[in-house]
Design a protein around this motif. Structure first.
Motif, PDB file in Angstrom:
ATOM      1  N   ASP A 177       0.759  -1.223   0.066  1.00 26.31           N
ATOM      2  CA  ASP A 177      -0.050   0.077   0.088  1.00 26.31           C
ATOM      3  C   ASP A 177       0.967   1.278   0.142  1.00 26.31           C
ATOM      4  OD1 ASP A 177      -1.743   2.054   0.559  1.00 26.31           O
ATOM      5  OD2 ASP A 177      -3.113   1.052   1.765  1.00 26.31           O
ATOM      6  N   TYR A 178       0.530   2.014  -0.935  1.00 30.47           N
ATOM      7  CA  TYR A 178       1.336   3.193  -0.799  1.00 30.47           C
ATOM      8  C   TYR A 178       1.386   4.263   0.226  1.00 30.47           C
ATOM      9  CZ  TYR A 178      -2.858   6.448  -1.438  1.00 30.47           C
ATOM     10  OH  TYR A 178      -3.828   6.929  -0.981  1.00 30.47           O
ATOM     11  N   LYS A 179       0.605   3.965   1.014  1.00 26.98           N
ATOM     12  CA  LYS A 179       0.168   5.019   2.323  1.00 26.98           C
ATOM     13  C   LYS A 179       1.357   4.516   3.102  1.00 26.98           C
ATOM     14  CE  LYS A 179      -4.073   4.027   2.808  1.00 26.98           C
ATOM     15  NZ  LYS A 179      -4.354   3.520   1.652  1.00 26.98           N
ATOM     16  N   TYR A 180       2.050   3.328   3.074  1.00 26.47           N
ATOM     17  CA  TYR A 180       2.997   2.849   3.814  1.00 26.47           C
ATOM     18  C   TYR A 180       4.213   2.652   3.139  1.00 26.47           C
ATOM     19  CZ  TYR A 180      -1.014   2.427   6.848  1.00 26.47           C
ATOM     20  OH  TYR A 180      -2.190   2.722   7.634  1.00 26.47           O
ATOM     21  N   THR A 181       4.510   2.948   2.086  1.00 34.57           N
ATOM     22  CA  THR A 181       5.763   2.855   1.399  1.00 34.57           C
ATOM     23  C   THR A 181       6.757   4.196   1.607  1.00 34.57           C
ATOM     24  OG1 THR A 181       5.124   3.590  -0.899  1.00 34.57           O
ATOM     25  CG2 THR A 181       4.814   1.332  -0.279  1.00 34.57           C
ATOM     26  N   LYS A 182       8.006   4.223   1.384  1.00 33.39           N
ATOM     27  CA  LYS A 182       8.701   5.402   1.631  1.00 33.39           C
ATOM     28  C   LYS A 182       8.392   6.587   0.402  1.00 33.39           C
ATOM     29  CE  LYS A 182      12.596   2.662   3.761  1.00 33.39           C
ATOM     30  NZ  LYS A 182      13.982   2.634   3.879  1.00 33.39           N
ATOM     31  N   ASN A 183       8.407   6.131  -0.646  1.00 33.60           N
ATOM     32  CA  ASN A 183       8.026   7.178  -1.787  1.00 33.60           C
ATOM     33  C   ASN A 183       6.725   7.370  -2.064  1.00 33.60           C
ATOM     34  OD1 ASN A 183       7.760   4.656  -2.925  1.00 33.60           O
ATOM     35  ND2 ASN A 183       9.542   4.864  -4.610  1.00 33.60           N
ATOM     36  N   LEU A 184       5.697   6.675  -1.252  1.00 36.93           N
ATOM     37  CA  LEU A 184       4.173   6.969  -1.438  1.00 36.93           C
ATOM     38  C   LEU A 184       3.569   6.542  -3.023  1.00 36.93           C
ATOM     39  CD1 LEU A 184       3.577  10.262   0.404  1.00 36.93           C
ATOM     40  CD2 LEU A 184       3.243   8.133   1.238  1.00 36.93           C
ATOM     41  N   THR A 185       4.379   5.429  -3.411  1.00 35.48           N
ATOM     42  CA  THR A 185       3.919   4.937  -4.516  1.00 35.48           C
ATOM     43  C   THR A 185       3.589   3.249  -4.290  1.00 35.48           C
ATOM     44  OG1 THR A 185       6.197   4.219  -5.222  1.00 35.48           O
ATOM     45  CG2 THR A 185       5.325   6.307  -6.026  1.00 35.48           C
ATOM     46  N   GLU A 186       2.676   2.702  -5.093  1.00 36.81           N
ATOM     47  CA  GLU A 186       2.203   1.323  -4.841  1.00 36.81           C
ATOM     48  C   GLU A 186       3.546   0.450  -5.319  1.00 36.81           C
ATOM     49  OE1 GLU A 186      -1.030  -0.332  -3.503  1.00 36.81           O
ATOM     50  OE2 GLU A 186      -1.115   1.750  -4.037  1.00 36.81           O
ATOM     51  N   ASP A 187       3.648  -0.398  -4.433  1.00 39.06           N
ATOM     52  CA  ASP A 187       4.881  -1.532  -4.642  1.00 39.06           C
ATOM     53  C   ASP A 187       4.360  -3.055  -4.338  1.00 39.06           C
ATOM     54  OD1 ASP A 187       7.310  -2.633  -4.958  1.00 39.06           O
ATOM     55  OD2 ASP A 187       8.113  -1.893  -2.972  1.00 39.06           O
ATOM     56  N   THR A 188       4.214  -3.700  -5.757  1.00 37.64           N
ATOM     57  CA  THR A 188       3.789  -4.871  -5.700  1.00 37.64           C
ATOM     58  C   THR A 188       5.135  -6.247  -5.879  1.00 37.64           C
ATOM     59  OG1 THR A 188       3.598  -4.979  -8.036  1.00 37.64           O
ATOM     60  CG2 THR A 188       1.543  -4.400  -6.842  1.00 37.64           C
ATOM     61  N   THR A 189       6.204  -5.515  -5.448  1.00 32.66           N
ATOM     62  CA  THR A 189       7.538  -6.433  -5.585  1.00 32.66           C
ATOM     63  C   THR A 189       7.240  -7.460  -4.692  1.00 32.66           C
ATOM     64  OG1 THR A 189       8.702  -5.045  -4.471  1.00 32.66           O
ATOM     65  CG2 THR A 189       8.688  -4.404  -6.717  1.00 32.66           C
ATOM     66  N   ILE A 190       6.964  -7.261  -3.478  1.00 32.92           N
ATOM     67  CA  ILE A 190       6.969  -8.401  -2.455  1.00 32.92           C
ATOM     68  C   ILE A 190       5.806  -9.386  -2.740  1.00 32.92           C
ATOM     69  CG2 ILE A 190       6.367  -8.891   0.026  1.00 32.92           C
ATOM     70  CD1 ILE A 190       7.309  -6.126   0.652  1.00 32.92           C
ATOM     71  N   VAL A 191       4.626  -8.994  -3.339  1.00 30.14           N
ATOM     72  CA  VAL A 191       3.451  -9.858  -3.641  1.00 30.14           C
ATOM     73  C   VAL A 191       4.174 -10.786  -5.026  1.00 30.14           C
ATOM     74  CG1 VAL A 191       1.111 -10.007  -4.373  1.00 30.14           C
ATOM     75  CG2 VAL A 191       1.707  -8.510  -2.712  1.00 30.14           C
ATOM     76  N   GLU A 192       4.684 -10.033  -5.838  1.00 28.23           N
ATOM     77  CA  GLU A 192       5.009 -10.614  -7.108  1.00 28.23           C
ATOM     78  C   GLU A 192       6.251 -11.833  -6.730  1.00 28.23           C
ATOM     79  OE1 GLU A 192       6.292  -8.006 -10.095  1.00 28.23           O
ATOM     80  OE2 GLU A 192       4.765  -6.473  -9.761  1.00 28.23           O
ATOM     81  N   LYS A 193       7.162 -11.433  -5.927  1.00 26.98           N
ATOM     82  CA  LYS A 193       8.063 -12.456  -5.490  1.00 26.98           C
ATOM     83  C   LYS A 193       7.421 -13.525  -4.720  1.00 26.98           C
ATOM     84  CE  LYS A 193      12.273 -12.829  -2.781  1.00 26.98           C
ATOM     85  NZ  LYS A 193      13.193 -12.293  -1.701  1.00 26.98           N
ATOM     86  N   PHE A 194       6.507 -13.294  -3.946  1.00 27.15           N
ATOM     87  CA  PHE A 194       5.790 -14.338  -3.252  1.00 27.15           C
ATOM     88  C   PHE A 194       5.034 -15.432  -4.239  1.00 27.15           C
ATOM     89  CE2 PHE A 194       1.844 -16.083  -1.530  1.00 27.15           C
ATOM     90  CZ  PHE A 194       2.233 -16.738  -0.439  1.00 27.15           C
ATOM     91  N   LEU A 195       4.381 -14.871  -4.974  1.00 28.99           N
ATOM     92  CA  LEU A 195       3.393 -15.568  -6.058  1.00 28.99           C
ATOM     93  C   LEU A 195       4.602 -16.437  -6.984  1.00 28.99           C
ATOM     94  CD1 LEU A 195       0.956 -13.062  -7.237  1.00 28.99           C
ATOM     95  CD2 LEU A 195       0.706 -14.902  -5.545  1.00 28.99           C
ATOM     96  N   GLU A 196       5.635 -15.602  -7.157  1.00 27.63           N
ATOM     97  CA  GLU A 196       6.609 -16.390  -8.025  1.00 27.63           C
ATOM     98  C   GLU A 196       7.266 -17.694  -7.352  1.00 27.63           C
ATOM     99  OE1 GLU A 196       8.369 -17.119 -11.608  1.00 27.63           O
ATOM    100  OE2 GLU A 196       7.294 -15.081 -11.234  1.00 27.63           O
ATOM    101  N   GLU A 197       7.732 -17.613  -5.860  1.00 28.89           N
ATOM    102  CA  GLU A 197       8.208 -18.449  -5.126  1.00 28.89           C
ATOM    103  C   GLU A 197       7.189 -19.636  -5.055  1.00 28.89           C
ATOM    104  OE1 GLU A 197       9.462 -16.654  -1.781  1.00 28.89           O
ATOM    105  OE2 GLU A 197      11.300 -15.871  -2.858  1.00 28.89           O
ATOM    106  N   GLU A 198       6.151 -19.273  -4.975  1.00 30.77           N
ATOM    107  CA  GLU A 198       4.920 -20.496  -4.735  1.00 30.77           C
ATOM    108  C   GLU A 198       4.627 -21.251  -6.002  1.00 30.77           C
ATOM    109  OE1 GLU A 198       3.615 -21.396  -1.629  1.00 30.77           O
ATOM    110  OE2 GLU A 198       5.113 -20.019  -1.107  1.00 30.77           O
TER     111      GLU A 198
END
Length: 225
Positions: free
Chosen positions: A67-88
């Motif tokens: 969620d952008y409200k909790y990232t350092k640069n206030l932008t949406e970041d799906t990298t963690i989710v993408e990595k998780f889905l890839e690993e699974e």
């Protein structure tokens, strides 16, 4: 343990880990409520296909991880989710569907009048579930918790709700905001933005509860009650 059971436990752990330390408006409990609501709406809408239900559950669980409200640069970041889905080892079509729902479901897209291409039932129930958790009794509590965490003013009659909000203005942290104005700028609009019949039905009760709360709040604020 069945395959879905394995990724479910890992997804829940990821949510608990990455969302730890946030204020209670967007914590792991929020993600779990949205998951439960989304699955409940899906069943009410007659969605029983296991493939679709996995998409719904994953998207609902993981929707606020970046969620952008909790990232350092206030932008949406799906990298963690993408990595998780890839690993699974999630199949490509399912992975794209989950990420598409997460990227398209935010209110910021609605205010910018982005016409999101996904009109699927999976998208509808996940987005409706997230919006249901933003209204009603829990929605009121979340509104004030978030406002308090950002040191927003509770209410200021001199600060009027913003009209014709753009995506940039909605996401901006520079303008003075009040918790009460959030009802007018977003929360009261959500009932009419529900995508599913089940979502619309549940939103009615929650919307009325907010109206009653705000009426009482303003009477007490003015000293009339």
């Amino acid at each position: 343990m069945e395959e879905s059971g394995r990724w479910r436990m890992k997804a829940e752990k990821l949510v608990e880990t990455t969302m730890a330390g946030r204020d209670a408006s967007h914590d792991a409990a929020h993600a779990f409520r949205v998951r439960d609501l989304a699955l409940s709406l899906a069943f009410q809408e007659g969605l029983h296909d296991p493939h679709s239900l996995e998409v719904v559950e994953l998207a609902a669980l993981l929707h606020d991880v970046g969620d952008y409200k909790y990232t350092k640069n206030l932008t949406e970041d799906t990298t963690i989710v993408e990595k998780f889905l890839e690993e699974e080892g999630l199949e490509e079509s399912k992975k794209e569907k989950v990420l598409g729902i997460i990227k398209g479901m935010g209110f910021k897209n609605e205010v910018s009048q982005i016409s999101w291409a996904d009109t699927s039932l999976e998208f509808g129930v996940v987005q409706d579930a997230d919006r249901l958790d933003a209204i009603g009794a829990i929605g009121i509590a979340r509104c004030f918790v978030y406002g308090g965490s950002k040191n927003h003013t509770l209410h200021d009659p001199q600060v009027l709700p913003r009209q014709d909000l753009s995506k940039t203005k909605y996401m901006s942290k520079d303008e003075k905001q009040t918790s009460i104005n959030h009802f007018y700028e977003k929360l009261f609009k959500l009932k009419d933005l529900m995508k599913t019949k089940a979502g619309k039905e549940r939103a009615e009760k929650r919307h009325k509860f907010m109206e009653g709360f705000l009426e009482e709040f303003l009477e007490e604020w003015s000293g009339k009650a």
